[in-house]
Enzyme design. Structure first.
Site, PDB file in Angstrom:
ATOM      1  N   TRP A   1       0.831  -1.217   0.000  1.00 45.08           N
ATOM      2  CA  TRP A   1       0.000   0.000   0.000  1.00 45.08           C
ATOM      3  C   TRP A   1       0.860   1.259   0.000  1.00 45.08           C
ATOM      4  O   TRP A   1       0.545   2.235  -0.672  1.00 45.08           O
ATOM      5  CB  TRP A   1      -0.973  -0.012   1.182  1.00 45.08           C
TER       6      TRP A   1
ATOM      7  N   ASP B   1      -1.384   6.588   6.449  1.00 47.13           N
ATOM      8  CA  ASP B   1      -2.489   5.701   6.088  1.00 47.13           C
ATOM      9  C   ASP B   1      -2.678   4.753   7.270  1.00 47.13           C
ATOM     10  O   ASP B   1      -1.798   3.942   7.569  1.00 47.13           O
ATOM     11  CB  ASP B   1      -2.102   4.928   4.820  1.00 47.13           C
TER      12      ASP B   1
ATOM     13  N   LYS C   1     -11.758  -1.807   7.004  1.00 47.55           N
ATOM     14  CA  LYS C   1     -10.909  -2.729   7.733  1.00 47.55           C
ATOM     15  C   LYS C   1     -11.348  -2.806   9.197  1.00 47.55           C
ATOM     16  O   LYS C   1     -11.575  -3.871   9.717  1.00 47.55           O
ATOM     17  CB  LYS C   1      -9.437  -2.285   7.671  1.00 47.55           C
TER      18      LYS C   1
HETATM   19  C1  LIG Z   1      -6.970  -1.956   2.130  1.00 48.91           C
HETATM   20  C2  LIG Z   1      -5.962  -0.908   2.230  1.00 48.91           C
HETATM   21  C3  LIG Z   1      -5.867   0.114   1.270  1.00 48.91           C
HETATM   22  C4  LIG Z   1      -6.740   0.167   0.042  1.00 48.91           C
HETATM   23  O1  LIG Z   1      -8.034   0.497   0.409  1.00 48.91           O
HETATM   24  P1  LIG Z   1      -9.166   0.759  -0.678  1.00 48.91           P
HETATM   25  O2  LIG Z   1     -10.254   1.360   0.149  1.00 48.91           O
HETATM   26  O3  LIG Z   1      -9.520  -0.561  -1.262  1.00 48.91           O
HETATM   27  O4  LIG Z   1      -8.647   1.698  -1.691  1.00 48.91           O
HETATM   28  C5  LIG Z   1      -4.916   1.092   1.466  1.00 48.91           C
HETATM   29  N1  LIG Z   1      -4.111   1.083   2.536  1.00 48.91           N
HETATM   30  C6  LIG Z   1      -4.179   0.118   3.466  1.00 48.91           C
HETATM   31  C7  LIG Z   1      -3.245   0.154   4.633  1.00 48.91           C
HETATM   32  C8  LIG Z   1      -5.097  -0.906   3.345  1.00 48.91           C
HETATM   33  O5  LIG Z   1      -5.149  -1.868   4.283  1.00 48.91           O
END
Ligand SMILES: *Cc1c(COP(=O)(O)O)cnc(C)c1O
Length: 360
Positions: free
Chosen positions: A101, A171, A195
């Site tokens: 990511w 993030d 998540k």
């Molecule tokens: C799942 C995830 C993403 C991507 O998320 P989307 O909503 O599918 O774009 C980005 N960063 C992390 C840390 C993730 O776990």
């Protein structure tokens, strides 16, 4: 009805109590005679829902007044673009690449300016967090970017990088609300909610007000400016209204659990059960450096891909869903977010013990 133990990395398990509550309110929300799904986002009832959600999140995370909370769409992945588009003033930023990511964010940023990879753990399949105490932070960097919890590889920063005065952007998709955070240490904290918070379709951005710019290039789309959403209280256009409502319910559930301090304690206790077993097991082993282990995503392997496949198959038959590791790393991964009860992890460990005996 029977519910499984769902170890999915995302979309992922939600608190059963919340699911029951929203089911209860499905046809008639609070005497309005309609579902939140059917409701105008300009109605008084909806304004109250989004205001309460924001207030509860502020309360949970102790968000200072000089930070805006935005409820947006496009997933965490759209932030890979929005961040450089909105924050690159000098046209340069530093990225710490600790997994897929972070790598995607780093690659996307290159479309907007100079993105520097100042540290990475790719040499060991992202199984650790690099030492970030004295990195070569670029003089012109507008921000330093991290992915705080690496969902796929199961690592987590236990200490934030020394950014040498630069703004930190994080993030936190897969560790959102799993423990207390000091918001003031960040310029931007963001995450997709699917998540650890709610249904897919909502991304929450917490941004320091002075970083919301008015002077972006003409060609930046209106919808991709933080300012558009900040000025409109996340109601510039139709927001992901139902998703925000469910997030709000989860915020209330978290407050009832005792807030983020209590969640942290709960998550540590829960993860320890699994990690302790991995450390003593002769068959299974964790794939991450111990000091960098995530409380949320726990990858493990037997060392034999065929046995891994057998484990995934048999665990599914026994009611443990989504234990297959990410397609890029193989093996297994148990995601044990806030809403995964301790009993789920205890049951998993009991199953792993039995599997180990049978396959010794
Ligand atoms: C799942 C995830 C993403 C991507 O998320 P989307 O909503 O599918 O774009 C980005 N960063 C992390 C840390 C993730 O776990």
């Amino acid at each position: 009805m029977s519910r499984v133990y769902n170890f999915s990395a995302g979309p992922a398990v939600l608190p059963e109590e919340v699911l029951r509550e929203v089911a209860e309110e499905m046809l008639d929300y609070n005497g309005t005679g309609m579902s939140v799904m059917e409701m105008s986002h300009r109605s008084k009832a909806y304004q109250e829902i989004i205001d309460t959600a924001e207030a509860d999140l502020r309360d949970l995370m102790n968000i200072p007044d000089n930070y805006k909370v935005l409820f947006l769409q496009g997933g965490a992945s759209l932030q890979f673009s929005m961040i450089p588009m909105n924050l690159m003033k000098n046209g340069e930023a530093d990225y710490i690449v600790t997994g897929q990511w972070a790598k995607k964010a780093y690659q996307e940023a290159q479309k907007y300016g100079k993105a520097n990879k100042i540290a990475t753990s790719e040499d060991k399949t992202f199984s650790y967090i690099p030492d970030c105490s004295d990195l070569p932070i670029s003089e012109n960097a507008d921000y330093v970017y991290i992915c705080e919890n690496n969902t796929i590889y199961g690592t987590k920063y236990k200490e934030l990088p020394n950014t040498k005065g630069k703004i930190l952007v994080a993030d936190v998709s897969s560790c959102f609300l799993s423990e207390p955070v000091d918001v003031e240490k960040y310029g931007v904290i963001y995450g997709g909610v699917q998540k650890n918070i709610g249904p897919a379709g909502v991304v929450i951005v917490i941004i320091r007000e002075d970083l919301i710019r008015d002077d972006l290039p003409e060609n930046v789309p209106t919808m991709l400016k933080y300012k558009t959403h900040a000025d409109a209280g996340s109601l510039y256009n139709t927001p992901p209204a139902y998703g925000i409502y469910v997030c709000g319910k989860v915020f209330q559930w978290l407050k009832k659990q005792g807030g983020l301090e209590a969640m942290k304690e709960h998550n540590e206790k829960k993860a320890k059960i699994l990690y302790d077993f991995l450390d003593e097991s002769k068959l299974f082993k964790g794939t991450v450096e111990k000091k960098d282990r995530s409380l949320m995503n726990v990858p493990f392997v037997t060392g034999d891909p065929e046995l891994d496949a057998k484990f995934v198959k048999e665990s599914k038959e026994a009611g443990f869903e989504n234990l297959k590791g990410h397609r890029t790393v193989g093996g297994m991964r148990a995601s044990i977010y806030n809403a995964m009860p301790i009993e789920g992890v205890e049951a998993l460990v009991a199953f792993m013990r039995k599997f180990e005996e049978e396959n010794a």
